[in-house]
Design an enzyme around this catalytic site. Sequence first.
Site, PDB file in Angstrom:
ATOM      1  N   GLU A  72      -8.998  -5.421  -4.249  1.00  0.00           N
ATOM      2  CA  GLU A  72      -8.386  -4.400  -3.389  1.00  0.00           C
ATOM      3  C   GLU A  72      -9.416  -3.543  -2.647  1.00  0.00           C
ATOM      4  O   GLU A  72      -9.361  -3.375  -1.441  1.00  0.00           O
ATOM      5  CB  GLU A  72      -7.495  -3.476  -4.237  1.00  0.00           C
ATOM      6  CG  GLU A  72      -6.256  -4.118  -4.814  1.00  0.00           C
ATOM      7  CD  GLU A  72      -5.128  -4.257  -3.821  1.00  0.00           C
ATOM      8  OE1 GLU A  72      -5.289  -3.845  -2.657  1.00  0.00           O
ATOM      9  OE2 GLU A  72      -4.075  -4.793  -4.204  1.00  0.00           O
TER      10      GLU A  72
ATOM     11  N   SER B  92       0.842  -1.185   0.000  1.00  0.00           N
ATOM     12  CA  SER B  92       0.000   0.000   0.000  1.00  0.00           C
ATOM     13  C   SER B  92       0.890   1.251   0.000  1.00  0.00           C
ATOM     14  O   SER B  92       1.695   1.429  -0.901  1.00  0.00           O
ATOM     15  CB  SER B  92      -0.957  -0.042   1.196  1.00  0.00           C
ATOM     16  OG  SER B  92      -1.971   0.917   1.073  1.00  0.00           O
TER      17      SER B  92
ATOM     18  N   HIS C 182      -7.576  -5.729  -0.110  1.00  0.00           N
ATOM     19  CA  HIS C 182      -6.336  -4.999   0.144  1.00  0.00           C
ATOM     20  C   HIS C 182      -5.691  -5.486   1.437  1.00  0.00           C
ATOM     21  O   HIS C 182      -6.339  -5.582   2.481  1.00  0.00           O
ATOM     22  CB  HIS C 182      -6.678  -3.514   0.260  1.00  0.00           C
ATOM     23  CG  HIS C 182      -5.500  -2.614   0.373  1.00  0.00           C
ATOM     24  ND1 HIS C 182      -4.595  -2.419  -0.651  1.00  0.00           N
ATOM     25  CD2 HIS C 182      -5.070  -1.813   1.396  1.00  0.00           C
ATOM     26  CE1 HIS C 182      -3.674  -1.548  -0.285  1.00  0.00           C
ATOM     27  NE2 HIS C 182      -3.935  -1.166   0.956  1.00  0.00           N
TER      28      HIS C 182
END
Length: 622
Positions: free
Chosen positions: A389, A240, A474
């Site tokens: 995600e 991320s 995610h």
Amino acid sequence: MRLWNVLLLIAIVCGLFIWHQLPKPLPELEPLAADPVPASARQLAQGRVTGLQHRNNTHAWLGIPYAQPPTGALRWRAPRPLESPPQPLQATAFGNLCPQLGGRAIEIDPDLHGQPVGDEDCLYLNVWAPRFDPGTTPAGAGRLPVMVWIHGGGNSVGASDSYDLSALAGQHQLIAVSINYRLGPMGWFSHRALKDAGASAEDNSGNYGTLDIVRALEWVRDNISAFGGDPDNVTVFGESAGGVNVVTLMVAPKARGLFHRAIVQSGSTRSASVIEAENLVDAALPGQPGSSGEVLLALLMRDHGLPDRIAARHRLAQMSNADIAAYLRGKTAADILQTYPLTSVGSMLQIPAVIRDGSVLPQRPFPEVLATPGGYNTVPVITGTNRDEMKLFMFFDPDYVERRFGLLLRAKDAPAYQRRASYLSDAWRARSVHDLGDQLYRSGNHQVFAYRFDWDEEANSVFAPINTMLGAAHGLEIPFVMNRFEGLLNKPGIFTEGTRDSREALSQAMMSYWAAFAYDGTPGTGRNDELPDWEPWRDDTDGGTTIVFDTPHDGGIRIVNDDLTLASIKQRLARDSSIASREERCDYYVLLYKGTAHWNTEEYLNLGLEGCADIPPEHNTL
């Protein structure tokens, strides 16, 4: 009375049934002893350090300072090397959190969610290494690869102590490092009043979090040999915002030579210009909502009881740069944190990070830099995303999910939930894998490897259909890369006992690929030459070469040609008959393309059968 007893019994039975059906978290691992171990003693430039015995047959050294505390006059300045005289250090506890708002990204008392936590004295790192008997630490040509983990959290939340790297270090005979770095406005803050004509370009850059990461890599270069690590074989990897920071290292001149491979997990090439980082949102050249100019106005309004922006701007006009600098430096970290607008993900701030200042980071957009031969730190790269995600962010958003009694949950509109998650997740992938892979390939870097993480075997019950609402969301690949399912993401229903064996097998495979890449710059067939051959990225008419990570139940680990691009998503959007309304179709186009090179006004006006001529594209970009 008998009827009430029957009803009470029915209620108890139903309650027990529901409780049994609801998913439970895995049990946490036993805490580690905190006593230093003499066999872990190592001699560093800053003095002797001892650590503790850790999991997976490793030693760990926790909370080692790698720079002077960035406090007082060193706030909003490049990190300084340690100056303290050599002294023994018992590195058995993690260092302070960097200032942030408490939230889901770190394990913290729920009562502190949304409240300022942490300390500006936070530049610490942690090291894991296989347990070597005294006198047998690898040296010379026998030194081990080093992997440096950069945590995520929107560059405004998170901490290194949420991650356990012992499995990578112990099972694959390498040295693993995790780091803290300044976050939010302490890490990325550019304002004209803080720029000193006599200071260095780094001090005036605004990119203090980036410089912290570079400084940590300098510490690794200078000290990692003491732990058996090879300073000439360093892999940086992050997820991320950590993936974004890996990209910044690739384009940062100051990081050249400090790392030799890079893994970008769900990252991006996004950045902010100095204008976006400093200007007001209503300036002729507008800034972002979390710009330093906006934050300064918010502080003035709050501290002086000013009624509006006009009054705040009038007061600001009366202040010199020296006045502004003194005012900002006099505020506590908590004061500053609490002026920022929040993202939809709880405590993450809307902050322009990272900043293209022209010194620490290039002024040109990163995709241009990465597509230029010799224009960046050219190293072998792994880049990938998770199939779903955006479901992580939607899962916690009350606009999309309804929760009852803190337990039961459902999507308010299940088809729309899946559709939105698909479009936004696919666009993330197209930018972070296809576009990035092409940019690197065009620059002459043919040591690029792409992946997609598809695991989606969470619990599925009538009360909590987590596998369809979360899927391959995610961050879910992190426990597989680290073989630690009892940590940060150990929430009810995500990792269950029924999937333990298949999860373990997939985790071992992913760790093997990551470790093989750290050793040789190519994941190949893994460390033991027993996995499918992960071939380099090649983009052709059939799509880009990509490895898919999944269990045998859903197709297993396999190589595919991934043809997902922003252009192909446009084509799908224009003809998608499942989209419920014209407004939804137009909204997706704005979310995906506004503010990018892919925006086409004529295309927007004529999108689908009815077009979007009467729907102004007044939305924020992704």
